[in-house]
Design an enzyme around this catalytic site. Structure first.
Site, short mmCIF file in Angstrom:
data_model
loop_
_atom_site.label_atom_id
_atom_site.label_comp_id
_atom_site.label_asym_id
_atom_site.label_seq_id
_atom_site.Cartn_x
_atom_site.Cartn_y
_atom_site.Cartn_z
N ASP A 1 2.04 3.14 3.27
CA ASP A 1 1.16 4.22 2.84
C ASP A 1 2.03 5.19 2.02
O ASP A 1 3.16 4.87 1.66
CB ASP A 1 0.50 4.90 4.05
CG ASP A 1 -0.95 5.32 3.73
OD1 ASP A 1 -1.28 5.43 2.54
OD2 ASP A 1 -1.73 5.52 4.67
N HIS B 1 0.84 -1.21 0.00
CA HIS B 1 0.00 0.00 0.00
C HIS B 1 0.87 1.26 0.00
O HIS B 1 1.44 1.63 1.03
CB HIS B 1 -0.92 -0.03 1.23
CG HIS B 1 -1.95 1.05 1.25
ND1 HIS B 1 -3.27 0.83 0.91
CD2 HIS B 1 -1.87 2.37 1.55
CE1 HIS B 1 -3.95 1.95 1.02
NE2 HIS B 1 -3.12 2.92 1.40
N HIS C 1 -9.57 1.44 1.54
CA HIS C 1 -9.36 2.00 2.88
C HIS C 1 -10.62 1.72 3.69
O HIS C 1 -11.73 1.85 3.18
CB HIS C 1 -9.17 3.52 2.81
CG HIS C 1 -7.93 3.97 2.08
ND1 HIS C 1 -7.96 4.49 0.83
CD2 HIS C 1 -6.64 3.97 2.47
CE1 HIS C 1 -6.73 4.81 0.45
NE2 HIS C 1 -5.91 4.50 1.42
N GLU D 1 -10.39 3.83 9.07
CA GLU D 1 -9.07 4.35 9.39
C GLU D 1 -9.11 5.21 10.66
O GLU D 1 -8.24 5.08 11.52
CB GLU D 1 -8.57 5.18 8.20
CG GLU D 1 -7.20 5.82 8.38
CD GLU D 1 -6.69 6.46 7.10
OE1 GLU D 1 -7.44 6.50 6.11
OE2 GLU D 1 -5.53 6.91 7.11
N HIS E 1 -11.89 3.93 -2.70
CA HIS E 1 -11.26 4.91 -1.81
C HIS E 1 -11.62 4.66 -0.35
O HIS E 1 -10.73 4.52 0.48
CB HIS E 1 -11.57 6.35 -2.22
CG HIS E 1 -10.94 7.34 -1.30
ND1 HIS E 1 -11.62 7.92 -0.26
CD2 HIS E 1 -9.67 7.82 -1.23
CE1 HIS E 1 -10.79 8.73 0.41
NE2 HIS E 1 -9.61 8.68 -0.17
C1 BEZ Z 1 -16.08 12.23 -2.12
O1 BEZ Z 1 -15.81 12.30 -3.31
O2 BEZ Z 1 -17.20 11.97 -1.73
C2 BEZ Z 1 -15.00 12.44 -1.12
C3 BEZ Z 1 -13.72 12.68 -1.51
C4 BEZ Z 1 -12.71 12.85 -0.57
C5 BEZ Z 1 -13.00 12.79 0.78
C6 BEZ Z 1 -14.31 12.54 1.17
C7 BEZ Z 1 -15.30 12.36 0.23
FE FE2 Z 2 -3.70 4.95 1.80
#
Ligand code: BEZ
Ligand code: FE2
Length: 406
Positions: free
Chosen positions: A309, A62, A207, A210, A180
C-alpha cells in the site's frame, strides 16, 4: 553475458543448490557453473558473498506513490478517522510530494528487491517518476466519483490520464485501470471503466471490502460512512451493493486490494471468477481493518500477493518489512510454509496474475533478480524463505532486464 553462481537459487517454489544462471537481458541458461562456463567462455562471472540466495526480482502490486509525503500527519487506528484525515490533509500531502521524494521511495523499494510495482494513481502525478525509475511499473489510473453530477467530468479526466500513460510503454510503464472502491464509484461509470479495461485488455484492480464501515454502508446504508456521505455528498444511500459490485467484474479477472471484510461466500465467488487479492498486512493493521483470513484464501486457492500500500497507511515501502509483518500477523499453520508462500506472493504469483515475463528464474524470462545475503548458513533448504524474511532489511544486489541497478 553474465554468469552468477549463488549458494541457492529460488526456482519453482524451491531452493536449489549447485546451479548457476547465465543471463543478458533475458535468462539464457540454468546449469552447473562448469557447464555454463564451457557454453559461454567469454561470460563475466559475478563476484558474490557466501550464503547468497538468488531470487527473481520482487513485485509489489499495490502502492500509492502520490502519498509519499505522509510520515506523522494521518490518523491511524481506525478506518473512518483515517479517511477523514486523508480528506483534510490531501492537498497539503500531495502538494509536498515532489518527484525527488517519489524517486527516493522508488529507490527504497528497490533496496528491498522490488523490480516491478503496481502504482495506484489518483492524479497521474507520479507518471514522470514511473517513466524514469529503473523499475517496471503497472500504472493503474484510478477512477473515483460516486456523485452522478460530477461523474462525467471525472470519467473524462480518467480517460485523459489513461491515454497519457499509454505513451510510455517503451519506458517500462504498462497502462492499467483502477476502480477506487464500491462506495466511491457510481455504477454507470464503473460499467464504462470496466469495459475499457476489458476491451483494451488492460490490468484491472479495485479496493474492495477493506473496512467494517465499508461493509456496513454497502449492506445497510448505516455505520460510520453515513455521516461521511451526508456531510460531503449530501447522500444517505450507498450507490451499490456488494453482490452488484462484484458482478461487474465477472468477465475480467481483477486484482482486489484488501478484501479483509469479505465473508466465505464472497471469497468463494472471487475464487470461482478467477480474481486475485492484494494483501497489505501493515495497512490493514494501521487502519484497524482486521486480519485477512489467508488460510481461507489458501484453502480456496485464491491467488494473493503481499503488497505495501502507500505511505499514507504504512511506515515504509520495503517489501521485506511487509513480509515480516505478515509472518507475525498470520499465526495459523506452518511458519516455514507460510514464509514460502509469501516469497511466492511477491514473485511467481503476481507474475501469473499480470502475465509478466519476470517473477520466475526460468530460461526466456527477463533477468530481474534480487540477490540476498543471509548472515550465516541456513540449517535447511526449507528454512531459507523464513530466514530471508527475518534477516533481510536490504538486498545485496538488484538486476532489472540484466542491468545491475544496485
Ligand atoms: C466519492 O467521490 O464518492 C468518494 C471519494 C472518497 C471517499 C468516498 C467517496
Ligand atoms: Fe490502496
Amino acid at each position: 553475458m553474465t554468469i552468477i553462481n549463488p549458494n541457492y537459487i529460488y526456482i519453482n517454489g524451491k531452493f536449489k543448490e549447485n546451479l548457476s544462471v547465465a543471463f543478458d537481458k533475458e535468462i539464457k541458461a540454468i546449469d552447473t557453473i562448469e557447464n555454463l562456463q564451457k557454453k559461454y567462455p567469454q561470460a563475466t562471472i559475478e563476484e558474490i558473498k557466501e550464503n547468497s540466495v538468488l531470487y527473481p526480482g520482487f513485485i509489489n502490486t499495490h502502492v500509492h506513490l502520490e502519498f509519499s509525503a505522509n510520515k506523522t500527519t494521518l490518523q491511524y487506528g481506525s478506518f473512518m478517522p483515517w479517511l477523514d484525515s486523508v480528506i483534510k490533509n490531501r492537498e497539503e500531502l500531495v502538494g509536498e510530494c515532489s518527484n525527488d521524494l517519489m524517486m527516493q521511495e522508488c529507490q527504497n523499494m528497490m533496496k528491498s528487491g522490488i523490480t516491478t510495482f503496481g502504482a495506484i494513481s489518483s492524479f497521474g502525478l507520479e507518471l514522470e517518476v514511473c517513466t524514469q525509475t529503473p523499475q517496471k511499473v503497472i500504472f493503474f489510473n484510478e477512477i473515483i466519483g460516486s456523485n452522478p453530477a460530477t461523474a462525467d467530468m471525472l470519467y473524462n479526466d480518467f480517460l485523459e490520464r489513461l491515454d497519457e500513460s499509454k505513451k510510455y510503454s517503451d519506458q517500462g510503464v504498462t497502462p492499467a485501470v483502477a476502480i477506487h472502491s464500491p462506495y466511491s464509484v457510481h455504477p454507470i461509470v464503473l460499467k464504462r471503466t470496466v469495459n475499457v479495461a476489458k476491451t483494451e485488455n488492460l490490468p484491472l484492480t479495485a479496493h474492495f471490502l477493506e473496512s467494517q464501515a465499508e461493509r456496513e454502508w454497502l449492506e445497510e446504508n448505516s455505520g460510520e460512512f453515513l455521516p461521511f456521505f451526508q456531510k460531503f455528498f449530501n447522500s444517505s444511500k450507498s450507490v451499490t451493493k456488494i453482490d452488484e459490485f462484484l458482478k461487474s467484474f465477472d468477465e475480467i479477472p481483477t486484482h482486489f486490494a484488501h478484501v479483509v471484510q469479505a465473508n466465505e461466500e464472497e471469497l468463494k465467488y472471487l475464487a470461482q471468477k478467477g480474481h486475485s487479492i492484494a494483501h497489505c498486512p501493515r495497512s490493514n493493521r494501521l487502519l484497524g481493518c482486521g486480519r485477512l483470513p489467508i488460510e481461507t484464501l489458501i484453502e480456496l486457492k485464491i491467488p494473493f500477493t503481499i503488497a505495501t500500500d502507500g505511505l499514507s497507511s504504512n511506515n515504509s515501502l520495503n517489501i521485506l518489512d511487509e513480509l515480516r509483518a505478515g509472518v507475525m500477523l498470520h499465526h495459523l499453520g506452518s511458519l516455514e510454509e507460510l514464509a514460502s508462500l509469501f516469497i511466492g506472493s511477491i514473485t511467481s504469483v503476481p507474475a501469473d496474475i499480470f502475465s509478466l515475463n519476470s517473477g520466475k528464474i526460468e530460461v526466456g524470462r527477463d533477468s530481474d533478480f534480487a540477490l540476498v545475503t543471509l548472515p550465516a548458513k541456513p540449517s535447511s533448504l526449507e528454512s531459507i524463505a523464513l530466514q530471508t524474511i527475518l534477516h533481510t532489511k536490504e538486498v545485496t544486489n538488484v538486476w532489472i532486464s540484466g542491468k545491475k541497478e544496485i
